[in-house]
Motif scaffolding. Structure first.
Motif, PDB file in Angstrom:
ATOM      1  N   ILE A   1       0.839  -1.204   0.000  1.00 15.00           N
ATOM      2  CA  ILE A   1       0.000   0.000   0.000  1.00 15.00           C
ATOM      3  C   ILE A   1       0.871   1.250   0.000  1.00 15.00           C
ATOM      4  O   ILE A   1       0.663   2.183  -0.791  1.00 15.00           O
ATOM      5  CB  ILE A   1      -0.950  -0.007   1.213  1.00 15.00           C
ATOM      6  CG1 ILE A   1      -2.015  -1.098   1.054  1.00 15.00           C
ATOM      7  CG2 ILE A   1      -1.627   1.361   1.382  1.00 15.00           C
ATOM      8  CD1 ILE A   1      -2.864  -1.314   2.290  1.00 15.00           C
ATOM      9  N   LEU A   2       1.859   1.279   0.895  1.00 14.57           N
ATOM     10  CA  LEU A   2       2.733   2.449   0.988  1.00 14.57           C
ATOM     11  C   LEU A   2       3.502   2.670  -0.315  1.00 14.57           C
ATOM     12  O   LEU A   2       3.586   3.799  -0.814  1.00 14.57           O
ATOM     13  CB  LEU A   2       3.720   2.279   2.148  1.00 14.57           C
ATOM     14  CG  LEU A   2       3.149   2.464   3.556  1.00 14.57           C
ATOM     15  CD1 LEU A   2       4.173   2.070   4.608  1.00 14.57           C
ATOM     16  CD2 LEU A   2       2.713   3.915   3.771  1.00 14.57           C
ATOM     17  N   SER A   3       4.055   1.596  -0.862  1.00 14.10           N
ATOM     18  CA  SER A   3       4.834   1.716  -2.099  1.00 14.10           C
ATOM     19  C   SER A   3       3.976   2.233  -3.239  1.00 14.10           C
ATOM     20  O   SER A   3       4.394   3.111  -4.009  1.00 14.10           O
ATOM     21  CB  SER A   3       5.439   0.359  -2.477  1.00 14.10           C
ATOM     22  OG  SER A   3       6.310  -0.092  -1.468  1.00 14.10           O
TER      23      SER A   3
ATOM     24  N   GLY B   1       7.773  12.806  -7.839  1.00 16.92           N
ATOM     25  CA  GLY B   1       8.930  12.740  -6.952  1.00 16.92           C
ATOM     26  C   GLY B   1       9.756  11.503  -7.220  1.00 16.92           C
ATOM     27  O   GLY B   1       9.455  10.712  -8.128  1.00 16.92           O
ATOM     28  N   PRO B   2      10.763  11.277  -6.399  1.00 19.54           N
ATOM     29  CA  PRO B   2      11.696  10.171  -6.660  1.00 19.54           C
ATOM     30  C   PRO B   2      11.070   8.787  -6.535  1.00 19.54           C
ATOM     31  O   PRO B   2      11.518   7.848  -7.201  1.00 19.54           O
ATOM     32  CB  PRO B   2      12.790  10.374  -5.593  1.00 19.54           C
ATOM     33  CG  PRO B   2      12.142  11.204  -4.514  1.00 19.54           C
ATOM     34  CD  PRO B   2      11.163  12.071  -5.227  1.00 19.54           C
ATOM     35  N   ASP B   3      10.030   8.628  -5.686  1.00 21.60           N
ATOM     36  CA  ASP B   3       9.428   7.304  -5.503  1.00 21.60           C
ATOM     37  C   ASP B   3       8.799   6.776  -6.788  1.00 21.60           C
ATOM     38  O   ASP B   3       8.684   5.560  -6.974  1.00 21.60           O
ATOM     39  CB  ASP B   3       8.356   7.345  -4.396  1.00 21.60           C
ATOM     40  CG  ASP B   3       8.972   7.452  -3.007  1.00 21.60           C
ATOM     41  OD1 ASP B   3      10.118   7.003  -2.843  1.00 21.60           O
ATOM     42  OD2 ASP B   3       8.313   7.994  -2.103  1.00 21.60           O
ATOM     43  N   ALA B   4       8.361   7.672  -7.650  1.00 23.09           N
ATOM     44  CA  ALA B   4       7.693   7.251  -8.891  1.00 23.09           C
ATOM     45  C   ALA B   4       8.676   6.938 -10.005  1.00 23.09           C
ATOM     46  O   ALA B   4       8.295   6.343 -11.020  1.00 23.09           O
ATOM     47  CB  ALA B   4       6.712   8.325  -9.349  1.00 23.09           C
TER      48      ALA B   4
ATOM     49  N   LEU C   1       8.090   7.629 -14.094  1.00 21.72           N
ATOM     50  CA  LEU C   1       6.666   7.956 -14.176  1.00 21.72           C
ATOM     51  C   LEU C   1       6.340   9.246 -13.429  1.00 21.72           C
ATOM     52  O   LEU C   1       5.304   9.858 -13.667  1.00 21.72           O
ATOM     53  CB  LEU C   1       5.826   6.807 -13.614  1.00 21.72           C
ATOM     54  CG  LEU C   1       5.777   5.531 -14.448  1.00 21.72           C
ATOM     55  CD1 LEU C   1       5.025   4.432 -13.708  1.00 21.72           C
ATOM     56  CD2 LEU C   1       5.116   5.791 -15.792  1.00 21.72           C
ATOM     57  N   GLY C   2       7.210   9.638 -12.494  1.00 21.51           N
ATOM     58  CA  GLY C   2       6.973  10.860 -11.733  1.00 21.51           C
ATOM     59  C   GLY C   2       6.890  12.097 -12.604  1.00 21.51           C
ATOM     60  O   GLY C   2       6.229  13.083 -12.244  1.00 21.51           O
ATOM     61  N   LYS C   3       7.540  12.051 -13.775  1.00 20.48           N
ATOM     62  CA  LYS C   3       7.500  13.207 -14.684  1.00 20.48           C
ATOM     63  C   LYS C   3       6.128  13.374 -15.328  1.00 20.48           C
ATOM     64  O   LYS C   3       5.804  14.440 -15.848  1.00 20.48           O
ATOM     65  CB  LYS C   3       8.558  13.032 -15.774  1.00 20.48           C
ATOM     66  CG  LYS C   3       9.977  12.969 -15.246  1.00 20.48           C
ATOM     67  CD  LYS C   3      10.968  12.662 -16.358  1.00 20.48           C
ATOM     68  CE  LYS C   3      12.374  12.525 -15.824  1.00 20.48           C
ATOM     69  NZ  LYS C   3      13.336  12.145 -16.883  1.00 20.48           N
ATOM     70  N   LEU C   4       5.325  12.301 -15.306  1.00 20.85           N
ATOM     71  CA  LEU C   4       3.993  12.357 -15.918  1.00 20.85           C
ATOM     72  C   LEU C   4       2.928  12.850 -14.937  1.00 20.85           C
ATOM     73  O   LEU C   4       1.837  13.236 -15.350  1.00 20.85           O
ATOM     74  CB  LEU C   4       3.582  10.969 -16.422  1.00 20.85           C
ATOM     75  CG  LEU C   4       4.531  10.249 -17.373  1.00 20.85           C
ATOM     76  CD1 LEU C   4       3.996   8.853 -17.673  1.00 20.85           C
ATOM     77  CD2 LEU C   4       4.712  11.043 -18.657  1.00 20.85           C
ATOM     78  N   ILE C   5       3.225  12.819 -13.642  1.00 26.53           N
ATOM     79  CA  ILE C   5       2.212  13.081 -12.608  1.00 26.53           C
ATOM     80  C   ILE C   5       2.306  14.526 -12.132  1.00 26.53           C
ATOM     81  O   ILE C   5       3.357  14.980 -11.672  1.00 26.53           O
ATOM     82  CB  ILE C   5       2.401  12.109 -11.416  1.00 26.53           C
ATOM     83  CG1 ILE C   5       2.311  10.658 -11.898  1.00 26.53           C
ATOM     84  CG2 ILE C   5       1.354  12.376 -10.348  1.00 26.53           C
ATOM     85  CD1 ILE C   5       2.718   9.641 -10.850  1.00 26.53           C
ATOM     86  N   ALA C   6       1.190  15.255 -12.252  1.00 28.07           N
ATOM     87  CA  ALA C   6       1.148  16.654 -11.797  1.00 28.07           C
ATOM     88  C   ALA C   6       0.972  16.723 -10.278  1.00 28.07           C
ATOM     89  O   ALA C   6       1.662  17.479  -9.603  1.00 28.07           O
ATOM     90  CB  ALA C   6       0.012  17.404 -12.502  1.00 28.07           C
TER      91      ALA C   6
END
Length: 332
Positions: free
Chosen positions: A242-244, A252-255, A258-263
């Motif tokens: 769930i946390l992951s 952010g770094p966790d993504a 894909l983090g570059k796609l998320i606003a």
């Protein structure tokens, strides 16, 4: 001490078995009226078991209103419906104070409760109401009470809002703000039934007799079931999944890439919602603890209304369900 712990575990197991039996009976009763929407019915029951609210997205004629009516009957809840329109006022939902005069001439204010005082409230086409009216429902959904003329009025327990939206026609609508979307535990897509289900609909709903759902539970049993959901144990592997998943759905770094796609992404309320939802789904299936499969199955309806993609990602044709599928593939 060990005996008392063992007895407590036995009580929880017996309670879980009874609750699971009651909820499965409710699901079977709903299936006698609603055809071809098994996933929708299951996710709606999971939402109610988890004590949350659901947003039903689908075109007209897919039995969204019928589902809420049937849920009210099978779960033994007081159900009411509000058709949202642009001219709907907060007092039309919450209620209002009126001035009463007695035979002796004494005047006093009396509160007349609105339709929000129900255990199961259907907010039909919620995005057609103005932001002012939407915000009135927001307090009720989050705090389980309303305030009128400075006086607090508690809502009945349990209290659940099942709101609907038509994804096609957006003219004359007011999109729900992110703060209110976050109050919905799940966004449930209602799709067209398959051919066999639609064939059954043709015969069962146009004949002389109509199926009437049976009442299998009541409000007291439902509240007990919701308490039990919060007592079900959750393994460390499920908590980490769930946390992951939720943390990787944020920029952010966790993504990673894909983090570059998320606003913007889901907050801690999404983690809480997913934790409750997987427990409720396990109980619905007659299991005493959720699995990682529950997390993966419920990730999309819990997360997709709590995140948005960047303009460049949308321009490339990327969608939120697509991004969530990629995030899930990292877990299992």
């Amino acid at each position: 001490m060990a005996d008392s712990v063992e007895k407590l575990e036995d009580v929880i197991v017996r309670s879980a078995e009874q609750v699971a039996s009651d909820v499965r009976a409710a699901r079977d009763a709903i299936a006698t009226v609603i055809f071809g929407q098994d996933r929708v019915v299951e996710n709606t029951l999971v939402t109610i078991l988890a004590g949350g609210h659901a947003l039903l997205i689908g075109v007209p004629g897919l039995a969204k209103t019928k589902l809420v009516e049937t849920l009210g009957v099978t779960l033994g809840l007081d159900a009411k419906r509000i058709q949202f329109t642009p001219d709907l006022m907060p007092s039309d939902i919450l209620g209002a104070e009126v001035l009463d005069e007695t035979a002796t001439g004494k005047r006093s204010f009396r509160f007349i409760a609105g339709p929000v005082f129900a255990q199961l409230l259907m907010a039909d086409e919620i995005n057609r109401a103005s932001p002012r009216t939407q915000s009135a429902l927001l307090q009720a959904m989050q705090e389980q009470h309303i305030t009128v003329a400075g006086a607090r009025h508690d809502l009945p327990k349990p209290f659940h809002v099942l709101a609907t939206q038509n994804p096609l026609e957006q003219e004359g609508t007011y999109p729900l703000p992110e703060a209110q979307l976050d109050r919905f535990l799940m966004e449930i897509d209602v799709d067209y039934p398959d051919r066999d289900a639609e064939r059954r609909i043709l015969f069962d709903t146009t004949g002389a007799e109509h199926a009437i759902p049976k009442t299998t539970m009541n409000a007291e049993l439902l509240v007990s079931a919701q308490r039990l959901v919060r007592r079900l144990p959750v393994g460390d592997s499920v908590v980490e999944a769930i946390l992951s998943l939720v943390r990787s759905a944020r920029p952010g770094p966790d993504a990673g890439e894909l983090g570059k796609l998320i606003a913007w992404g889901p907050g801690p309320r999404a983690s809480q919602s997913l934790m409750l939802a997987v427990r409720a789904r396990a109980l619905l299936d007659g299991r005493l603890a959720p699995s990682i499969d529950d997390v993966l199955d419920l990730a999309e309806p819990v997360l997709k209304h709590r995140m948005a993609l960047t303009f460049s990602a949308r321009a490339e044709g990327r969608t939120i369900p697509d991004v969530i599928r990629q995030l899930k593939s990292r877990i299992g």
